[in-house]
Design an enzyme around this catalytic site. Structure first.
Site, short mmCIF file in Angstrom:
data_model
loop_
_atom_site.label_atom_id
_atom_site.label_comp_id
_atom_site.label_asym_id
_atom_site.label_seq_id
_atom_site.Cartn_x
_atom_site.Cartn_y
_atom_site.Cartn_z
N ASP A 468 0.83 -1.21 0.00
CA ASP A 468 0.00 0.00 0.00
C ASP A 468 0.86 1.26 0.00
O ASP A 468 2.04 1.23 0.36
CB ASP A 468 -0.88 -0.02 1.26
CG ASP A 468 -2.22 0.66 1.04
OD1 ASP A 468 -2.33 1.50 0.14
OD2 ASP A 468 -3.16 0.33 1.80
N ASP A 538 -10.65 2.13 -3.05
CA ASP A 538 -11.16 1.84 -1.71
C ASP A 538 -12.68 1.83 -1.69
O ASP A 538 -13.29 1.47 -0.69
CB ASP A 538 -10.64 2.89 -0.71
CG ASP A 538 -9.26 2.51 -0.18
OD1 ASP A 538 -8.81 1.40 -0.46
OD2 ASP A 538 -8.65 3.34 0.51
C1 GLA Z 1 -5.71 1.78 2.26
C2 GLA Z 1 -6.10 0.62 1.36
C3 GLA Z 1 -7.14 -0.21 2.09
C4 GLA Z 1 -6.58 -0.69 3.39
C5 GLA Z 1 -6.13 0.49 4.24
C6 GLA Z 1 -5.40 0.04 5.48
O1 GLA Z 1 -6.73 2.68 2.38
O2 GLA Z 1 -6.54 1.05 0.13
O3 GLA Z 1 -7.55 -1.28 1.29
O4 GLA Z 1 -5.53 -1.57 3.15
O5 GLA Z 1 -5.24 1.33 3.51
O6 GLA Z 1 -4.96 1.08 6.23
#
Ligand code: GLA
EC number: 3.2.1.22
Length: 718
Positions: A468, A538
Site C-alpha cells: 500500500d 477503496d
Molecule cells: C488503504 C487501502 C485499504 C486498506 C487500508 C489500510 O486505504 O486502500 O484497502 O488496506 O489502507 O490502512
C-alpha cells in the site's frame, strides 16, 4: 519488423500498425505516419519532405520558420519550433539550446532500462541525435509482431561538461490533425478513473500528477485522442500510456497551424537532474497505441500487449486467488483467535487466500502509529505471525499480508533512530498526511532497511503481499542528496520504489504482490510490471465500481484490477445493493471478499460458496479473455462481455444504474462473439448465433428498481 531505407527512413511495423519517420537533410527527425499497417513505405510523403529539406540545406542556415510547421519526432527548443520542446538541457554557461541532429541508428534485439520497468521483447530502433557540447539524445522505438503499439523512450548521454536536464520527454508525436477529441481518466480517492472526453481545443491541455510522487487518483498517466466521431466500436484512436509510477506530465498541444503534438513522461515541474560527463539518464517508456476499432479496440490492444509483454509472465495468465481480506471486516480490531476463526470460515466458503490487512504490527491500533518498525504486535498475535501463517497453510489456504513499505510514523523506533530518513524540507515543518511521513526512498540505505524487514517476515511463509501507499509526497527534499540534486527527489524516489519491488520479485519469484495506493492512487503500467494486480479503489460500492472499473479498463486489463464483494450498507457510500449485484460487478476482475466472514449466516456462507465456485468456472475469462464494453454506466447501464480469444465462451455481465424515469427497456448488442457460431445461453438453454447477438442484441427486461443486475454465460456449440 523494422525496415530502414537509405539509412534514414524508418518504417516500423507492428501487427496492425505502421509508424514511419525519417531524418531530413538538416538532420531533423521528422514524423510521417502512425496508423493502420502499410505494406509499402509512404515514399511519396518521404520524398517530398526529404527532398524539400535537402534542397534548402546549405549546411549552416537553419530552416527556422519551417520547423514550426513540421511534424517532428523530437521538439527542439529555440530553433523556431514554438511548440513545447521535448528536451531542455541547461549548460554551465546558462544556455539551453538543444539542437539535436540525426547521427545514425542501431537495431537492437532487446532494449532494457536500468532500474525501471520496461516491456519485454520486440525489436528496437535506437536513433542517435547529437548536439554540441558532447550531448547525445537516444530515441528508442520498439515494435512487436503481435501487438498494435509502438513503445518509445528517450535517453541522454553526456560526454561533455556537467549539464542540468530540465525536461526529457519519453516521446513526442506530432500529427497533422488537431480535430481529435481528448479522453482522460480523472478522479479522486474512491472515485478513480472517471472518463472525461472533450472535443478538440486550441493551445495546451496538460495533465499531470504534479509533485505527488505517484501517478495519483486525480489523473491517470493516460491520454487518448479519439477522432471526433470515434465510438466504443468504430473510428480511429491514438493513445498513450506511460510505463511510469511517479509524478508525470502529458501534454496535448494544438497549434494555430492545425498540428497536434502530444508528449510527456516525467513531470517537468518538479524535475531537475544533474548529468555529469560520462553519465546517462533514461526517461521511462511510453506506450503509443493506434486503433481503428474505436475505444474498445484501443483497450483490447493495450490489454493484450500488457499481458504479453509487461506483466510478470509467472502471473500474467495464471488464475489469481480468490481472497478474503479482513480490512472492512475488522479494521484494526482483531486478535489471533478472530483471525483463526476467519481463516476457518474462509476455508469453508472455498477461498484460496486469507489476507491480513493493516494493523498486525506493533502500535497499530489506529492509523496514527506503527508504520516503519514492522515488528509483529504480540498483544494481538502472542504467538507471532507464524501461528496465523501456519493456521492458513494447515487449512490449505495461502496467506497474504499488508505492508506500507514507503512510510513511517513519528512514534516509531525507526523514526527515533533516523528522523532524517523521512523526506522533509529543512526550511519548513514536516507535512503529514494520514498521520504519516514518507520515507526517503532516494536513499539506498532506507530501501535496504525496508527490504530486510519485509524479507524477514515474508520468509516466514507469506504467499501474497498487499503493498500500500496511503499518502502522496509533499516535502520534496532528501537529506541524502546535496543541494544541487534536490530537483531529482521525485524521480529518485520512484527509482527507490522500483528497486524495492524488484528485490522482492527477484528474491521471492512466486510471491504475488498486489499494488495499492489508498485504492487506485498508483494504478499504472509501471506498477503493473512488478504487481500483476492492483486494488482498484477503496470504494467497494457496486454501483460506484461500475464507473471506476469502466474507466480503469480503458487501458488496464481486467486481471490487473482487484475487486471485492463487501457488506451493505456499503462502508464508503452507505448504499444497499443486492448480493448478486455485488458479486456480478466484482466478478469481472480479480475477485475476493472484504468483510468479516465470521458474521456471515449459514445461508450467506452457502451463497458465497456458490459464488466462488461460479467465479472459478468462468475465471479464465478474467485472466485470458478479451473485454468488450457494451454499455457505459454514465448512460444508466453498465455491461461488459468477456470472451475467450478462441471465442469458445463468453460472459455478459451488467448492472442498471439509478432508475430516473419509466424508461424503455435496454437493447444490449453483444460484441466480441463469432458471427457464424451458435452459442448456448447457459441460463436459458437458448441457442443463438454470434451475429444475431451482435446485430439484434438482447432485450433486457425493463427494471423498476435501482441496481438490478444480470449475468449470462454463453458457450459455443461444437
Ligand atoms: C488503504 C487501502 C485499504 C486498506 C487500508 C489500510 O486505504 O486502500 O484497502 O488496506 O489502507 O490502512
Amino acid at each position: 519488423m523494422i525496415q530502414v531505407f537509405e539509412d534514414r527512413i524508418f518504417h516500423l511495423q507492428g501487427k496492425n500498425v505502421s509508424y514511419v519517420f525519417f531524418a531530413d537533410g538538416h538532420g531533423f527527425l521528422r514524423h510521417l505516419y502512425f496508423g493502420s499497417k502499410l505494406c509499402d513505405l509512404p515514399v511519396h510523403l518521404a520524398q517530398t519532405a526529404f527532398l524539400g529539406a535537402a534542397v534548402n540545406f546549405d549546411g549552416a542556415q537553419l530552416p527556422n520558420d519551417n520547423l514550426n510547421a513540421m511534424l517532428l519526432e523530437n521538439g527542439c527548443a529555440q530553433l523556431g519550433d514554438y511548440r513545447r520542446p521535448s528536451v531542455l538541457v541547461r549548460r554551465a554557461n546558462g544556455s539551453s539550446l538543444t539542437d539535436f541532429r540525426y547521427e545514425g541508428y542501431r537495431l537492437l534485439d532487446e532494449h532494457k532500462l536500468d532500474g525501471m520497468p520496461c516491456v519485454r521483447g520486440g525489436k528496437t530502433a535506437e536513433i542517435r541525435l547529437r548536439a554540441a557540447g558532447g550531448l547525445t539524445l537516444l530515441l528508442y522505438y520498439t515494435v512487436f509482431d503481435d501487438s498494435d503499439v509502438v513503445v518509445r523512450s528517450a535517453s541522454l548521454l553526456n560526454d561533455g561538461e556537467r549539464v542540468e536536464i530540465e525536461k526529457l520527454s519519453s516521446f513526442c508525436l506530432d500529427l497533422y490533425d488537431d480535430s481529435r477529441d481528448t479522453l482522460q481518466l480523472c478522479g479522486n480517492w474512491a472515485s478513480e478513473c472517471r472518463v472525461v472526453r472533450n472535443s478538440s481545443h486550441k493551445g495546451v491541455l496538460q495533465i499531470s500528477s504534479a509533485g505527488r510522487g505517484a501517478t495519483s487518483h486525480t489523473t491517470n498517466a493516460f491520454l487518448a485522442l479519439p477522432e471526433h466521431n470515434a465510438t466504443e466500436t468504430a473510428g480511429s484512436v491514438v493513445a498513450v500510456n506511460l510505463v511510469y509510477s511517479g509524478s508525470f506530465g502529458l501534454t496535448c498541444e494544438n497549434t494555430s497551424l492545425g498540428i497536434c503534438r502530444i508528449q510527456g513522461g516525467i513531470d517537468e515541474e518538479n524535475f531537475r537532474w544533474a548529468l555529469n560527463g560520462g553519465e546517462r539518464f533514461d526517461a521511462p517508456q511510453a506506450v503509443l497505441v493506434y486503433s481503428d476499432g474505436g475505444l474498445g479496440g484501443m483497450s483490447r490492444a493495450l490489454h493484450r500487449f500488457y499481458l504479453r509483454h509487461l506483466v510478470n509472465p509467472t502471473f500474467a495468465y495464471a488464475p489469481r486467488p480468490v481472497v478474503v481480506n479482513n480490512w472492512e471486516g475488522t479494521y484494526f480490531n482483531f486478535d489471533s483467535a478472530a483471525l483463526k476463526e476467519m481463516i476457518a470460515v474462509s476455508k469453508q466458503i472455498g477461498a484460496d487466500t486469507f489476507v491480513l490487512d493493516d494493523g498486525w504490527f506493533e502500535n497499530r491500533n489506529d492509523d496514527t502509529n506503527g508504520l516503519g518498525d514492522w515488528n509483529v504486535d504480540k498483544a494481538k498475535l502472542p504467538c507471532g505471525i507464524e501461528e496465523i501463517i501456519d493456521c492458513c497453510h494447515k487449512a490449505g489456504l495461502k496467506f497474504g499480508l499488508w505492508f506500507e513499505p514507503e512510510m513511517v510514523n513519528e512514534g516509531t523506533t525507526l523514526f527515533a533512530l533516523h528522523p532524517e530518513w523521512a523526506l522533509h524540507n529543512p526550511d519548513g515543518g514536516r507535512v503529514r498526511a494520514r498521520n504519516q511521513l514518507v520515507l526517503d526512498f532516494c536513499n539506498g540505505e532506507v530501501v535496504e532497511y525496508v527490504f530486510r524487514k519485509m524479507e524477514e517476515i515474508i520468509k516466514k511463509g507469506v504467499d501474497y503481499v498487499k503493498w500500500d501507499m496511503n499518502r502522496y509526497l509533499a516535502d520534496l527534499y532528501s537529506a541524502s542528496l546535496p543541494a544541487d540534486r534536490q530537483g531529482e527527489v521525485t524521480h529518485r524516489y520512484v527509482l527507490g520504489v522500483y528497486s524495492l519491488a524488484q528485490k522482492l520479485v527477484s528474491t521471492f519469484p512466486h510471491l504475488l504482490i498486489e499494488g495499492c495506493s489508498g485504492g487506485g492512487g498508483r494504478f499504472d503500467a509501471g506498477m503493473l510490471y512488478y504487481f500483476p494486480q492492483i486494488w482498484t479503489s477503496d470504494n467497494t460500492d457496486a454501483y460506484c465500481r461500475t464507473f471506476i472499473q469502466y474507466g480503469t479498463s480503458m487501458c488496464y486489463p481486467m486481471s490487473a484490477m482487484s475487486a471485492h464483494y463487501s457488506v451493505c450498507p456499503n462502508h464508503q457510500t452507505g448504499r444497499i445493493t443486492s448480493s448478486e449485484a455485488r458479486f456480478n460487478v466484482a466478478s469481472v476482475c480479480c475477485f475476493g471478499y472484504e468483510l468479516d466472514v465470521r458474521k456471515l449466516t449459514e445461508e450467506q456462507r452457502e451463497e458465497i460458496k456458490e459464488q466462488i465456485a461460479n467465479y472459478r468456472r468462468w475465471q479464465k475469462l478474467v485472466t485470458e479473455g478479451d473485454l468488450y464494453r457494451l454499455a457505459n454506466p454514465a448512460d444508466g447501464l453498465w455491461a461488459v462481455c468477456q470472451v475467450l480469444p478462441d471465442k469458445s465462451c463468453a460472459r455478459v455481465v451488467g448492472m442498471h444504474g439509478l432508475i430516473l424515469e419509466n424508461a424503455r427497456p435496454w437493447l444490449l448488442k453483444v460484441q466480441g462473439l463469432q458471427d457464424d457460431a451458435s452459442y448456448v445461453v447457459q441460463e436459458t438453454g437458448t441457442e443463438i448465433t454470434g451475429k444475431t447477438l451482435r446485430c439484434a442484441g438482447i432485450l433486457l427486461p425493463q427494471v423498476f428498481r435501482d441496481f438490478q443486475t444480470f449475468a449470462l454465460h454463453l458457450v459455443k456449440k461444437q
